[in-house]
Motif scaffolding. Structure first.
Motif, PDB file in Angstrom:
ATOM      1  N   THR A 317       0.532  -1.393   0.181  1.00 17.60           N
ATOM      2  CA  THR A 317      -0.128  -0.600   0.542  1.00 17.60           C
ATOM      3  C   THR A 317       0.928   1.491  -0.220  1.00 17.60           C
ATOM      4  O   THR A 317       2.033   1.107   0.249  1.00 17.60           O
ATOM      5  N   GLY A 328       2.918  -0.923  -6.587  1.00  9.11           N
ATOM      6  CA  GLY A 328       2.737  -2.041  -6.262  1.00  9.11           C
ATOM      7  C   GLY A 328       3.311  -3.175  -6.248  1.00  9.11           C
ATOM      8  O   GLY A 328       4.526  -3.329  -5.779  1.00  9.11           O
ATOM      9  N   LEU A 350      -4.117  -4.828  -2.308  1.00  8.96           N
ATOM     10  CA  LEU A 350      -3.007  -3.864  -2.908  1.00  8.96           C
ATOM     11  C   LEU A 350      -4.036  -2.575  -2.988  1.00  8.96           C
ATOM     12  O   LEU A 350      -5.030  -2.268  -2.852  1.00  8.96           O
ATOM     13  N   SER A 351      -3.389  -1.485  -2.030  1.00 10.97           N
ATOM     14  CA  SER A 351      -4.022  -0.424  -2.041  1.00 10.97           C
ATOM     15  C   SER A 351      -3.390   1.490  -2.582  1.00 10.97           C
ATOM     16  O   SER A 351      -2.345   1.263  -1.874  1.00 10.97           O
ATOM     17  N   ASN A 353      -1.330   2.627  -4.756  1.00 15.10           N
ATOM     18  CA  ASN A 353      -0.528   2.252  -5.184  1.00 15.10           C
ATOM     19  C   ASN A 353      -0.692   3.282  -6.262  1.00 15.10           C
ATOM     20  O   ASN A 353      -1.375   2.560  -7.146  1.00 15.10           O
ATOM     21  N   ASP A 357      -1.458  -0.359  -8.611  1.00 15.99           N
ATOM     22  CA  ASP A 357      -1.361  -1.399  -7.823  1.00 15.99           C
ATOM     23  C   ASP A 357      -0.796  -2.562  -8.197  1.00 15.99           C
ATOM     24  O   ASP A 357       0.485  -3.250  -8.309  1.00 15.99           O
ATOM     25  N   ASN A 372      -6.306 -10.810  -6.795  1.00 14.79           N
ATOM     26  CA  ASN A 372      -5.935  -9.849  -5.397  1.00 14.79           C
ATOM     27  C   ASN A 372      -6.989  -8.986  -5.469  1.00 14.79           C
ATOM     28  O   ASN A 372      -7.703  -8.497  -5.677  1.00 14.79           O
ATOM     29  N   CYS A 374      -7.730  -5.504  -5.687  1.00 13.80           N
ATOM     30  CA  CYS A 374      -6.661  -4.481  -6.070  1.00 13.80           C
ATOM     31  C   CYS A 374      -7.889  -3.404  -6.661  1.00 13.80           C
ATOM     32  O   CYS A 374      -8.749  -3.949  -7.311  1.00 13.80           O
ATOM     33  N   ARG A 375      -7.402  -2.244  -7.585  1.00  7.82           N
ATOM     34  CA  ARG A 375      -8.688  -1.392  -8.240  1.00  7.82           C
ATOM     35  C   ARG A 375      -8.029  -0.761  -9.111  1.00  7.82           C
ATOM     36  O   ARG A 375      -8.700  -0.698 -10.207  1.00  7.82           O
ATOM     37  N   SER A 377      -4.915  -1.306 -12.273  1.00  4.92           N
ATOM     38  CA  SER A 377      -3.923  -1.720 -13.010  1.00  4.92           C
ATOM     39  C   SER A 377      -3.255  -1.535 -14.815  1.00  4.92           C
ATOM     40  O   SER A 377      -4.492  -1.042 -15.170  1.00  4.92           O
ATOM     41  N   CYS A 383      -6.526  -6.468 -11.804  1.00  2.00           N
ATOM     42  CA  CYS A 383      -6.861  -6.904 -10.709  1.00  2.00           C
ATOM     43  C   CYS A 383      -8.601  -8.096 -10.559  1.00  2.00           C
ATOM     44  O   CYS A 383      -9.243  -8.151 -11.694  1.00  2.00           O
TER      45      CYS A 383
END
Length: 383
Positions: A317, A328, A350-351, A353, A357, A372, A374-375, A377, A383
């Motif tokens: 993060t 990330g 992941l957040s 980044n 991410d 994963n 995450c928001r 990519s 994600c």
């Protein structure tokens, strides 16, 4: 029946007693205590396999080399400090002797120039290292432990191991060394655990096959880097040209980059390792480019030129930057053009980044991203 039972026990006891009396005596292990003002190296030189050199609280200005197997060098915590010896200032020759000294030096230089140059191995101190654990080209030094002390301000490395088997570095505060905090080459079955590694010029922890020549990845035979706190270095952990090791449950924060796993075109390829359950947080220091790497900022976990590496269950993060390696978790085609293959990135959280991410600049299609949280990519859809 009772009499027979007693006779049986008496006979058994006699047999056991005979066996015990015939057993060889176990060698007694010694603890050699070093006090402020005394030499750690002298105690290490006197130690035999199984002995402990206990260094009491104080500041010791020296480098230490360990070549004896199964020796433990232990302090009493960060109150035991090992720093470089003060440099001696050369005395200037008297004016009357200056010309004579200069003429003599010139003659010696001319004579040595006619001889073929010889590569002279540097000592631990001459190499700029604090504590060196050294095997040979043909034989690893086994079972050495370095624990519970601070090693600081050396121009190269705090604790350095080469050709070691089963080296343990535990509870060491490796701070403000010029290149690496804790480093090793050509070593197997190492345990680097519970260390505080901060403010070092390059990697806090550096693990490699060899830095002297081009070679394929080395089997680290289940080396474990675990439960370390790594902050304020250029890179938290660098794993270079190695296979069969684990980087797990470390806290990596405030570096320019968190974890680097590096391979190249040599065979066997780097990889077949795990980066798992680490906290990789806000590695946002800014570091200038070097001969090997571009400027670094905001890199969490980076894989470059590796195969069959698994990055799983990490919390990544707040790593943010504009370097080609920022993000990330980043899969990056190596700088010598080698694609990463069959790497697996799964089960990470992941957040926040940036630029994303998950980042992949790899052209290969065999790397996988699964489960994963995450928001964002690059490219989209990871994600």
């Amino acid at each position: 029946m009772k009499r027979c039972h007693i006779a049986y026990l008496a006979c058994t006891a006699a047999l056991l007693g005979t066996g015990l009396s015939a057993a060889p005596a176990v060698a007694a292990h010694s603890t050699l205590v070093v006090r402020p003002g005394e030499s750690i190296q002298k105690a290490v030189d006197a130690a035999e396999a199984g002995d402990t050199v206990l260094v009491l609280a104080g500041t010791y200005h020296e480098s230490v080399t360990i070549r004896t197997p199964h020796v433990t060098l232990r302090g009493v915590g960060s109150g035991t400090v090992i720093e470089p010896a003060a440099k001696k200032t050369a005395k200037k020759p008297a004016k009357a002797n200056a010309k004579k000294a200069a003429k003599k030096a010139a003659k010696a230089a001319k004579k040595s120039a006619r001889k073929p140059a010889k590569k002279i191995a540097k000592s631990c101190a001459e190499g700029g290292n604090g504590i060196c654990v050294l095997g040979t080209k043909t034989k690893d030094v086994k079972g050495v432990t370095v624990a519970d002390l601070k090693v600081t301000k050396f121009s190269r490395t705090g604790v350095f191991g080469m050709a070691t088997d089963g080296l343990t570095v535990r509870g060491v505060n490796a701070a403000d060394n010029g290149v690496w905090g804790i480093a090793e080459e050509r070593s197997v079955r190492s345990l680097l655990r519970d260390n505080y590694v901060h403010g070092n010029g390059d990697a806090g922890v550096f693990l490699a096959n060899t830095i002297q020549e081009e070679a394929g990845a080395y089997d680290a035979k289940q080396t474990l880097v675990s439960h370390n706190w790594l902050e304020g270095n250029r890179i938290g952990v660098t794993v270079r040209r190695l296979r069969n090791l684990t980087v797990a449950r470390n806290y990596v924060s405030g570096n320019c980059a968190g974890v680097f796993v590096v391979g190249d075109e040599n065979k066997p390829k780097a990889g077949h390792l795990d980066v798992t359950a680490n906290q990789v947080v806000a590695n946002n220091r800014s570091c200038p480019k070097t001969e090997r790497l571009p400027a670094l900022k905001g890199s969490g976990i980076v894989l470059t030129g590796t195969e069959k590496a698994r990055v799983s269950r990490n919390w990544v993060t707040g790593n943010s930057g504009k370097s080609p390696l920022s993000g990330g978790i980043v899969l990056f085609k190596s700088f010598v053009g080698v694609a990463g293959t069959d790497n697996r990135v799964d089960g990470n959280v992941l957040s926040e980044n940036s630029p994303a991410d998950l980042v992949s600049t790899e052209t290969g299609k065999t790397n996988s991203f699964e489960r994963n949280s995450c928001r964002a990519s690059k490219p989209a859809g990871l994600c």
